[in-house]
Scaffold this motif. Structure first.
Motif, PDB file in Angstrom:
ATOM      1  N   ALA A  16      -5.623  -0.368  -2.875  1.00  0.00           N
ATOM      2  CA  ALA A  16      -5.104  -1.086  -1.900  1.00  0.00           C
ATOM      3  C   ALA A  16      -5.156  -0.036  -0.621  1.00  0.00           C
ATOM      4  O   ALA A  16      -5.399  -0.490   0.586  1.00  0.00           O
ATOM      5  CB  ALA A  16      -3.493  -1.684  -2.209  1.00  0.00           C
ATOM      6  N   ALA A  17      -4.739   1.159  -0.845  1.00  0.00           N
ATOM      7  CA  ALA A  17      -4.405   2.417   0.134  1.00  0.00           C
ATOM      8  C   ALA A  17      -5.566   2.627   0.674  1.00  0.00           C
ATOM      9  O   ALA A  17      -6.117   2.429   1.983  1.00  0.00           O
ATOM     10  CB  ALA A  17      -3.620   3.096  -0.320  1.00  0.00           C
ATOM     11  N   GLU A  36     -15.179   5.072  -5.286  1.00  0.00           N
ATOM     12  CA  GLU A  36     -14.478   4.579  -6.676  1.00  0.00           C
ATOM     13  C   GLU A  36     -15.206   4.703  -7.837  1.00  0.00           C
ATOM     14  O   GLU A  36     -16.427   4.291  -8.123  1.00  0.00           O
ATOM     15  CB  GLU A  36     -14.297   3.003  -6.330  1.00  0.00           C
ATOM     16  CG  GLU A  36     -13.830   2.019  -7.288  1.00  0.00           C
ATOM     17  CD  GLU A  36     -12.294   2.503  -7.564  1.00  0.00           C
ATOM     18  OE1 GLU A  36     -11.513   2.612  -7.021  1.00  0.00           O
ATOM     19  OE2 GLU A  36     -12.181   2.690  -8.920  1.00  0.00           O
ATOM     20  N   ASN A  54       1.541 -10.139  -4.988  1.00  0.00           N
ATOM     21  CA  ASN A  54       2.468 -10.388  -4.165  1.00  0.00           C
ATOM     22  C   ASN A  54       2.440  -9.190  -3.056  1.00  0.00           C
ATOM     23  O   ASN A  54       2.871  -7.895  -3.495  1.00  0.00           O
ATOM     24  CB  ASN A  54       3.847  -9.885  -5.060  1.00  0.00           C
ATOM     25  CG  ASN A  54       5.276  -9.682  -4.345  1.00  0.00           C
ATOM     26  OD1 ASN A  54       6.178  -9.250  -4.811  1.00  0.00           O
ATOM     27  ND2 ASN A  54       5.170 -10.343  -3.084  1.00  0.00           N
ATOM     28  N   THR A 173      -5.920   7.650 -13.144  1.00  0.00           N
ATOM     29  CA  THR A 173      -6.032   8.892 -13.520  1.00  0.00           C
ATOM     30  C   THR A 173      -5.005   9.886 -12.862  1.00  0.00           C
ATOM     31  O   THR A 173      -4.556   9.293 -11.994  1.00  0.00           O
ATOM     32  CB  THR A 173      -7.340   9.636 -13.189  1.00  0.00           C
ATOM     33  OG1 THR A 173      -7.555   9.616 -11.883  1.00  0.00           O
ATOM     34  CG2 THR A 173      -8.436   8.708 -13.846  1.00  0.00           C
ATOM     35  N   GLU A 364       0.057   5.324  -3.841  1.00  0.00           N
ATOM     36  CA  GLU A 364       1.159   5.643  -4.846  1.00  0.00           C
ATOM     37  C   GLU A 364       0.937   6.931  -5.345  1.00  0.00           C
ATOM     38  O   GLU A 364       2.093   7.467  -5.705  1.00  0.00           O
ATOM     39  CB  GLU A 364       0.766   4.549  -5.884  1.00  0.00           C
ATOM     40  CG  GLU A 364       1.472   4.509  -7.018  1.00  0.00           C
ATOM     41  CD  GLU A 364       1.143   3.674  -8.279  1.00  0.00           C
ATOM     42  OE1 GLU A 364       0.602   2.494  -7.786  1.00  0.00           O
ATOM     43  OE2 GLU A 364       1.535   4.078  -9.263  1.00  0.00           O
ATOM     44  N   PHE A 377       2.884  -2.636  -2.372  1.00  0.00           N
ATOM     45  CA  PHE A 377       1.500  -2.823  -1.687  1.00  0.00           C
ATOM     46  C   PHE A 377       1.828  -2.430  -0.272  1.00  0.00           C
ATOM     47  O   PHE A 377       0.862  -2.083   0.654  1.00  0.00           O
ATOM     48  CB  PHE A 377       1.130  -4.203  -1.940  1.00  0.00           C
ATOM     49  CG  PHE A 377       0.036  -4.610  -3.028  1.00  0.00           C
ATOM     50  CD1 PHE A 377      -0.686  -3.555  -3.315  1.00  0.00           C
ATOM     51  CD2 PHE A 377       0.516  -5.452  -3.818  1.00  0.00           C
ATOM     52  CE1 PHE A 377      -1.501  -3.648  -4.587  1.00  0.00           C
ATOM     53  CE2 PHE A 377      -0.404  -5.823  -5.120  1.00  0.00           C
ATOM     54  CZ  PHE A 377      -1.287  -4.840  -5.494  1.00  0.00           C
TER      55      PHE A 377
END
Ligand code: FDA
Length: 391
Positions: A16-17, A36, A54, A173, A364, A377
């Motif tokens: 997301a980030a 990625e 959500n 990870t 995160e 999110f």
């Protein structure tokens, strides 16, 4: 010697980030590489919210986040608000709804959100490299990222968006923390958060038969309280109330659970001329609790007699079940990782390291953890956006 490619910024992790950050930097004309290691982007987005993601919360406030510095998140959250993400969702004509407590979900599928981000990253000219493993990162004047395929990517800015430790089988990870340490940044101790709690041995024997029972409760630690559903599992407790309070729990702290907030089970016994006995108590408890819970609770807390004093004590126990969990279900079941890169190390405005110019941490991996309900999110979008604006 492999291929060397130069960019304005390299973003590690297409969650997301990372997607938000790459998209924003790309829109501002930056040449961005998004790396990625999984075979697709946004795998956690796809499984989030039971497959419906959500994606934000209408009532997002700094108080919905845990961090050693509770003020740190304010700047980014003000810079990119739930209304901003809703505008993006609406621009892409993605149907959504409010489920409860300001939580917004896709009507169709979380795939709508990953498709949106992929599409806008593509339109912004972001180079996305999937299935790409990083073998090392070093810094000369630029950051140089080496892949196991032998390629070298270089850029004056490096954004670490590799997420936390939760759900290792989804590709989580500790890479982001390792990288932070490599560059001398401090890490606040990590722990599983928004995670089911397990019973100690004795409680497990007593309450495991309640697996599958759920009830609205108020779960608290100190002054922090969450009034939502709780679910008994085979090994312990889960459901929103427990996931929320788990983020505040430190082993071996007790937590207090009010099993019937705002209700009075024993008033019928105390106030009326009705019989005071086990059968009457059972029927009174069954009137306010799920039947299996009512029966099990009374079996475990049978009063010595039916005097007013004993009934008061029975009522008090119902509203103050003090339990010391045996532990948590760990990163395998945790929605997020609390702790992470110390916010004292980062600019609250840009997420850039104070010690290492050009190095950014977002999402995160940073010591900012949201409550359940779309807040995590929102933090990923907001921190990703903030970094994206300064690349
Ligand atoms: P995220 O984990 O999304 O992305 C990190 C990316 O980096 C991943 O794509 C990973 O593969 C990649 N990566 C890791 N190491 C790498 C390496 N060495 N090299 C290259 N790439 C690497 N939140 C919310 O607000 N609403 C919700 O509905 C839910 N639901 C939910 C359900 C479940 C089951 C979980 C586990 C979590 C949630 N969450 C949630 C939390 C939410 O998913 C989480 O907070 C965000 O995904 C964090 O975004 P990040 O981009 O920081 O990390």
């Amino acid at each position: 010697m492999g291929v060397i490619q130069s960019f304005d910024a390299i973003v590690l992790g297409a969650g997301a980030a990372g997607l938000m950050c790459a998209m924003e930097a790309g829109k501002r004309g930056r040449r961005v590489a998004l790396i990625e290691h999984a075979e697709r982007v946004g795998k956690k987005i796809l499984i989030s919210g039971g497959g419906r993601c959500n994606f934000t919360n209408l009532h997002c406030r700094p108080e919905n986040f845990l961090s050693a510095n509770p003020h740190f998140c304010k700047s980014a959250l003000a810079r990119y608000t739930p209304a901003d993400f809703i505008r993006l969702i609406e621009k892409h004509r993605i149907p959504y709804h409010e489920k409860t407590l300001g939580q917004l979900f896709c009507d169709r599928s979380a795939r709508d959100v990953t498709a949106l981000l992929e599409q806008d990253c593509g339109a912004a000219g972001v180079t996305t490299l999937l299935n790409t493993r990083i073998s090392g990162v070093r810094r000369t004047t630029d950051f140089i990222v080496t892949t196991t395929g032998g390629a070298e990517l270089r850029a004056p800015a490096l954004v670490v968006a590799t997420g936390g430790l939760s759900i290792p089988k989804m590709g989580a990870t500790g890479f982001g923390y390792q990288l932070a340490r490599q560059f001398g940044l401090t890490i606040r101790e990590c722990r599983p958060a928004l995670v089911p709690l397990t019973f100690g041995t004795q409680d497990c024997r007593r309450y495991a038969p309640l697996a599958g029972v759920s009830a609205e409760v108020a779960a608290s630690i100190g002054k922090r309280q969450f009034r939502e559903k709780m679910l008994f599992t085979h090994r312990g407790l889960s459901g929103p109330a427990i996931l929320q309070i788990s983020s505040y729990w430190n082993n071996p702290q007790p937590l207090a659970i009010d099993l019937a907030p705002g209700l009075d089970a024993t008033s019928v016994l105390r106030d009326s001329n009705a019989a005071r006995n086990a059968a009457a108590a059972k029927s009174a408890f069954r009137a306010i609790l799920p039947i299996r819970l009512a029966d099990c609770w009374l079996d475990a807390h049978t009063p010595p007699d039916w005097t007013n004093r004993s009934l008061t004590s029975l009522e008090r126990q119902l509203h103050h079940w003090e339990i010391v969990p045996g532990g948590t279900e760990g990163y395998e079941k945790a929605e997020v990782t609390a702790g992470g890169v110390d916010t004292d190390e980062l600019s609250a405005k840009t997420m850039e390291s104070r010690r290492v110019p050009g190095l950014f941490f977002i999402g995160e991996v940073v010591d900012v953890t949201g409550h359940l309900g779309g807040f995590n999110f929102q933090w990923a979008w907001a921190s990703g956006y903030s970094a994206g604006q300064s690349l």
